[in-house]
Design a protein around this motif. Sequence first.
Motif, PDB file in Angstrom:
ATOM      1  N   ALA A 212       0.850  -1.194   0.000  1.00  0.00           N
ATOM      2  CA  ALA A 212       0.000   0.000   0.000  1.00  0.00           C
ATOM      3  C   ALA A 212       0.882   1.239   0.000  1.00  0.00           C
ATOM      4  N   GLY A 213       1.012   1.899  -1.142  1.00  0.00           N
ATOM      5  CA  GLY A 213       1.775   3.138  -1.202  1.00  0.00           C
ATOM      6  C   GLY A 213       3.259   2.925  -1.397  1.00  0.00           C
ATOM      7  N   GLU A 214       3.977   4.034  -1.481  1.00  0.00           N
ATOM      8  CA  GLU A 214       5.416   4.003  -1.700  1.00  0.00           C
ATOM      9  C   GLU A 214       6.155   3.680  -0.395  1.00  0.00           C
ATOM     10  N   MET A 215       7.368   3.144  -0.531  1.00  0.00           N
ATOM     11  CA  MET A 215       8.209   2.829   0.611  1.00  0.00           C
ATOM     12  C   MET A 215       9.482   3.665   0.539  1.00  0.00           C
ATOM     13  N   ALA A 216      10.054   3.943   1.698  1.00  0.00           N
ATOM     14  CA  ALA A 216      11.347   4.615   1.727  1.00  0.00           C
ATOM     15  C   ALA A 216      12.407   3.707   1.123  1.00  0.00           C
ATOM     16  N   LYS A 217      13.470   4.313   0.592  1.00  0.00           N
ATOM     17  CA  LYS A 217      14.525   3.509  -0.007  1.00  0.00           C
ATOM     18  C   LYS A 217      15.134   2.579   1.039  1.00  0.00           C
ATOM     19  N   PRO A 218      15.392   1.318   0.668  1.00  0.00           N
ATOM     20  CA  PRO A 218      15.935   0.376   1.648  1.00  0.00           C
ATOM     21  C   PRO A 218      17.424   0.602   1.894  1.00  0.00           C
ATOM     22  N   ALA A 219      17.891   0.162   3.051  1.00  0.00           N
ATOM     23  CA  ALA A 219      19.320   0.184   3.350  1.00  0.00           C
ATOM     24  C   ALA A 219      19.956  -1.040   2.704  1.00  0.00           C
ATOM     25  N   LEU A 220      21.027  -0.827   1.923  1.00  0.00           N
ATOM     26  CA  LEU A 220      21.655  -1.904   1.173  1.00  0.00           C
ATOM     27  C   LEU A 220      23.123  -2.058   1.551  1.00  0.00           C
ATOM     28  N   GLU A 221      23.611  -3.283   1.419  1.00  0.00           N
ATOM     29  CA  GLU A 221      25.044  -3.538   1.541  1.00  0.00           C
ATOM     30  C   GLU A 221      25.725  -3.134   0.227  1.00  0.00           C
ATOM     31  N   GLU A 222      27.048  -3.145   0.219  1.00  0.00           N
ATOM     32  CA  GLU A 222      27.783  -2.738  -0.972  1.00  0.00           C
ATOM     33  C   GLU A 222      27.497  -3.634  -2.175  1.00  0.00           C
ATOM     34  N   ASP A 223      27.182  -4.924  -1.921  1.00  0.00           N
ATOM     35  CA  ASP A 223      26.921  -5.846  -3.024  1.00  0.00           C
ATOM     36  C   ASP A 223      25.469  -5.820  -3.493  1.00  0.00           C
ATOM     37  N   GLY A 224      24.647  -4.931  -2.907  1.00  0.00           N
ATOM     38  CA  GLY A 224      23.251  -4.816  -3.286  1.00  0.00           C
ATOM     39  C   GLY A 224      22.300  -5.591  -2.412  1.00  0.00           C
ATOM     40  N   CYS A 225      22.807  -6.406  -1.503  1.00  0.00           N
ATOM     41  CA  CYS A 225      21.937  -7.135  -0.575  1.00  0.00           C
ATOM     42  C   CYS A 225      21.258  -6.164   0.392  1.00  0.00           C
ATOM     43  N   LEU A 226      20.060  -6.501   0.795  1.00  0.00           N
ATOM     44  CA  LEU A 226      19.378  -5.735   1.827  1.00  0.00           C
ATOM     45  C   LEU A 226      20.077  -5.917   3.162  1.00  0.00           C
ATOM     46  N   GLN A 227      20.095  -4.887   3.979  1.00  0.00           N
ATOM     47  CA  GLN A 227      20.674  -4.990   5.310  1.00  0.00           C
ATOM     48  C   GLN A 227      19.672  -5.615   6.271  1.00  0.00           C
ATOM     49  N   TRP A 228      20.187  -6.474   7.135  1.00  0.00           N
ATOM     50  CA  TRP A 228      19.356  -7.047   8.189  1.00  0.00           C
ATOM     51  C   TRP A 228      19.163  -6.038   9.321  1.00  0.00           C
ATOM     52  N   GLU A 229      17.997  -6.065   9.919  1.00  0.00           N
ATOM     53  CA  GLU A 229      17.717  -5.354  11.171  1.00  0.00           C
ATOM     54  C   GLU A 229      17.719  -6.394  12.281  1.00  0.00           C
ATOM     55  N   PHE A 230      18.460  -6.136  13.360  1.00  0.00           N
ATOM     56  CA  PHE A 230      18.544  -7.088  14.467  1.00  0.00           C
ATOM     57  C   PHE A 230      17.801  -6.557  15.687  1.00  0.00           C
ATOM     58  N   ARG A 231      17.274  -7.474  16.488  1.00  0.00           N
ATOM     59  CA  ARG A 231      16.656  -7.062  17.753  1.00  0.00           C
ATOM     60  C   ARG A 231      16.775  -8.191  18.778  1.00  0.00           C
ATOM     61  N   LYS A 232      16.642  -7.814  20.045  1.00  0.00           N
ATOM     62  CA  LYS A 232      16.598  -8.766  21.153  1.00  0.00           C
ATOM     63  C   LYS A 232      15.166  -8.788  21.680  1.00  0.00           C
ATOM     64  N   PRO A 233      14.432  -9.885  21.482  1.00  0.00           N
ATOM     65  CA  PRO A 233      13.047  -9.939  21.963  1.00  0.00           C
ATOM     66  C   PRO A 233      12.961  -9.760  23.476  1.00  0.00           C
ATOM     67  N   ASP A 234      11.838  -9.246  23.940  1.00  0.00           N
ATOM     68  CA  ASP A 234      11.637  -9.044  25.377  1.00  0.00           C
ATOM     69  C   ASP A 234      11.691 -10.370  26.137  1.00  0.00           C
ATOM     70  N   ILE A 235      11.164 -11.418  25.514  1.00  0.00           N
ATOM     71  CA  ILE A 235      11.156 -12.748  26.131  1.00  0.00           C
ATOM     72  C   ILE A 235      12.020 -13.675  25.283  1.00  0.00           C
ATOM     73  N   CYS A 236      12.866 -14.454  25.901  1.00  0.00           N
ATOM     74  CA  CYS A 236      13.782 -15.336  25.191  1.00  0.00           C
ATOM     75  C   CYS A 236      13.020 -16.274  24.253  1.00  0.00           C
ATOM     76  N   PRO A 237      13.386 -16.332  22.987  1.00  0.00           N
ATOM     77  CA  PRO A 237      12.706 -17.223  22.049  1.00  0.00           C
ATOM     78  C   PRO A 237      12.854 -18.694  22.429  1.00  0.00           C
ATOM     79  N   ALA A 238      11.787 -19.455  22.202  1.00  0.00           N
ATOM     80  CA  ALA A 238      11.812 -20.900  22.408  1.00  0.00           C
ATOM     81  C   ALA A 238      12.143 -21.643  21.121  1.00  0.00           C
ATOM     82  N   GLY A 239      11.989 -20.945  19.985  1.00  0.00           N
ATOM     83  CA  GLY A 239      12.137 -21.598  18.690  1.00  0.00           C
ATOM     84  C   GLY A 239      10.770 -21.997  18.164  1.00  0.00           C
ATOM     85  N   ILE A 240      10.555 -21.795  16.878  1.00  0.00           N
ATOM     86  CA  ILE A 240       9.265 -22.102  16.264  1.00  0.00           C
ATOM     87  C   ILE A 240       9.341 -23.462  15.594  1.00  0.00           C
ATOM     88  N   ARG A 241       8.543 -24.381  16.069  1.00  0.00           N
ATOM     89  CA  ARG A 241       8.537 -25.722  15.522  1.00  0.00           C
ATOM     90  C   ARG A 241       8.006 -25.734  14.096  1.00  0.00           C
TER      91      ARG A 241
END
Length: 244
Positions: A212-241
């Motif tokens: 829906a609508g336009e998006m801001a330009k993405p952050a890219l690595e030098e090779d053109g790959c998209l950059q990952w965004e990292f986060r630490k969840p509030d609750i420790c992940p159990a893993g998704i089966r």
Amino acid sequence: MDMTRKHLDFCIEEAGCLLWVAPRSLGGLSAAELGQVWMGGHREVTTEELVRRGAMMPLALYQDDGYVVRFILGDLNEQEAAEWTSRAIWKLDAPCGEILVSGVLTPDFQAEFATMVPAEANGSYWLGAYIAVPPGAYLVEIHGYPPGDLSGGWGTITEPRMFGAQPGIQPVKPLEYWRRTHPDETPPGWMADEPEEEGSYVDFIIRLSPLAGEMAKPALEEDGCLQWEFRKPDICPAGIRSTL
């Protein structure tokens, strides 16, 4: 467009330190041309250009292990929304009505492309597969999850010496993280380095929703790959089966 939740899990066995998605029409390029673009040998088109116009979403991984993908049309469930440790968001234009998911892109991609088949629930594919979707433009969210988050998101929390410190993420040992946020629960076997009899875990979720609508330009690595965004969840992940 009907976006009632639909999902399927499948495995990609071979990954060259890469996860990428694209419309199966490849933005109007041939499979041979796409391989040339990725290797920097195309005279007129670059990977960055393909990304910006919604013809490809490449993401680098720190290791070449295969991985389990959950492909979703619709909303994430509560656990899926809570436990991701890495994310990339961009768009894909898929007038062909098919989304290709792969872990490999080489100069010989024309031959590899010819081997790719429609993904089925709990299927396993050497190089990649594609999924039928309603034709259109999509917002695409790719999330990584422990224990197999090959983006390095889990590693930035638990092994900062190897994966590097990230702003806003306080490193912690996995069991300490679990016991603080799940004080009355037994940790999963993978966290305690114990064998588990149940099946595999989801490593990546690829979620599509209408654009829906336009998006801001993405952050890219030098090779053109998209950059990952990292986060630490509030609750420790159990893993998704996974259903695999």
